[in-house]
Design an enzyme around this catalytic site. Structure first.
Site, short mmCIF file in Angstrom:
data_model
loop_
_atom_site.label_atom_id
_atom_site.label_comp_id
_atom_site.label_asym_id
_atom_site.label_seq_id
_atom_site.Cartn_x
_atom_site.Cartn_y
_atom_site.Cartn_z
N ARG A 31 -4.51 12.18 15.98
CA ARG A 31 -5.12 12.93 14.87
C ARG A 31 -4.41 12.84 13.53
O ARG A 31 -4.97 13.26 12.52
CB ARG A 31 -5.25 14.40 15.27
CG ARG A 31 -6.35 14.63 16.26
CD ARG A 31 -6.24 15.99 16.90
NE ARG A 31 -4.96 16.09 17.60
CZ ARG A 31 -4.62 17.10 18.38
NH1 ARG A 31 -5.41 18.12 18.52
NH2 ARG A 31 -3.45 17.09 18.99
N TYR A 154 -1.26 21.05 35.36
CA TYR A 154 -2.55 21.25 34.69
C TYR A 154 -3.65 21.57 35.70
O TYR A 154 -4.53 22.39 35.44
CB TYR A 154 -2.93 20.02 33.86
CG TYR A 154 -2.14 19.89 32.58
CD1 TYR A 154 -2.48 20.62 31.45
CD2 TYR A 154 -1.04 19.05 32.50
CE1 TYR A 154 -1.77 20.52 30.28
CE2 TYR A 154 -0.31 18.93 31.32
CZ TYR A 154 -0.68 19.67 30.21
OH TYR A 154 0.04 19.56 29.05
#
Ligand code: CP3
Length: 353
Positions: A31, A154
């Protein structure tokens, strides 16, 4: 036969001399690059971007076009593996990764599928083949996976976590169930990394982002043990592919990591490379370890800190310059370019000729 034009990364991994220190950046496609944001926007969401080979190839190449880097890294995510195991990965805006079906109970673990990466993760292999074609042997391509422990955190938490309540409950409440989960992830990961190598990845890296939340004993049993299985299995099938292991906050375990038979060990910024080198005795290459936060600093500061990292490693052929962890989204790409140019400028002095 392919012959790579820029062999620096593979040379350092294979213990051969280089003219300067190779550099690539963890999360180099991401990003902080406007062209990445533009492509992600076009894709609609992260998973579409990662699972469409044309788009994954495009974002993999963006940092290679912009900067003078010594390697490309496959654009994907460590969590595509549990997604293929049936957990339903999605990214809620601004919230990071989430799973629709987290793996909580021993029953969930028993029922988990162990997917065939050649079919269920075929989009990754298609991306690897496409990227290799587009790179045209300019720089090597790094394939990767998460460590079984990191992927398990996760899967059990269902998202990122601060306190790791569920995985620690499982670890201290039903150790056997956790080992079954880690074994299933490890065998899927071995097949996945073999498939990436067969598709054209020229070196492989295992990211153990959360090994550092464990006690020394638990790190050995629940994280390193399974990374060792991966290294051993890859050595059997792909004897010569270089492997890098990276445990964030694993500085005190560097000698153990180096003993797995991997070629390189990633080092975060909490360790001085001089100490890391003493601990690993040049048995492995060391990859790291500029604090990504340095890239918020002035050029004078960036140059000073790049020099400090090069000097902390010292003269020698087994250093791969990188950040100590992934680049942040707010960093100015011009500062990244300056860092790379500085490594090019300063690092030849640390090599023999
Ligand atoms: O390095 C690269 O350029 C290759 C691509 C890559 C991504 N993720 C793309 C990504 C790699 C190697 C990863 C690894 C990864 N993914 C790790 C291990 C390394 C590390 O950074 O610790 C972990 C823990 C993940 C899980 C993950 N994926 C998280 C926690 C997040 C959200 C946090 C964040 O940075 O936003 C992701 C999403 C993700 N994976 C992004 C990228 C570029 C950002 C998503 C976006 O575009 O919105």
């Amino acid at each position: 036969m392919h012959s790579i034009k820029n062999t620096r990364l593979l040379d350092v991994l294979n213990n051969k001399p280089v003219d300067r220190t190779p550099i690539w950046i963890m999360r180099q496609a991401g990003r902080y690059l406007p062209e990445y944001l533009e492509t992600r926007q076009r894709a609609g969401d992260f998973m579409t971007l990662a699972s469409t080979p044309d788009l994954a190839c495009e974002v993999t190449l963006q940092p290679i076009r912009r900067f003078s880097l010594d390697a490309a890294i496959l654009f994907s995510d460590i969590l595509t593996v549990p997604d293929a195991m049936g957990l339903g990965l999605y990214f809620a805006a601004g919230e990071g990764p989430r799973f629709k079906n987290p793996t909580r109970t021993p029953e969930d673990i028993k029922q988990l599928a162990t997917p065939d990466p050649e079919t269920e993760l075929r989009y990754v292999m298609d991306a690897v083949r496409l990227i290799r074609r587009e790179l045209n042997d300019s720089v090597p391509l790094i394939g990767f996976a998460g460590s079984p422990w990191t992927v398990a955190t996760y899967m059990v938490e269902g998202s990122g976590s601060k306190e790791y309540v569920h995985i620690k409950k499982l670890m201290y409440g039903d150790e056997n169930a956790l080992h079954l989960l880690l074994s299933k992830i490890a065998s899927t990961t071995i097949a996945y990394l073999r498939a990436q190598a067969d598709a054209g990845a020229q070196t492989l890296m295992v990211f153990d982002t959360w090994g550092g939340i464990l006690t020394p004993r638990a790190y050995q049993a629940f994280s390193l043990h399974y990374m060792q299985k991966i290294v051993t299995a890859l050595r059997e099938s792909h004897a010569s592919i270089p492997i890098t292991l990276f445990t964030k906050n694993g500085g005190m375990w560097l000698p153990d990591i180096a003993r797995t038979g991997c070629n390189a060990v990633g080092v975060d910024w909490t360790v001085d490379l001089r100490d890391a080198r003493a601990l690993t005795q040049d048995r492995v290459a060391l990859q790291g370890n500029l604090d990504p936060g340095v890239l918020y600093g002035s050029r004078v500061k960036i140059k000073e800190e790049v020099h400090r990292v090069l000097e902390s490693y010292g003269a020698g052929e087994r250093h791969i310059f990188n950040l100590g962890h992934g680049i942040h989204q707010y960093i100015d790409p011009d500062n990244v370019e300056f860092m790379i140019e500085t490594v090019h400028e300063l690092s030849p002095a640390f090599h023999a000729d």
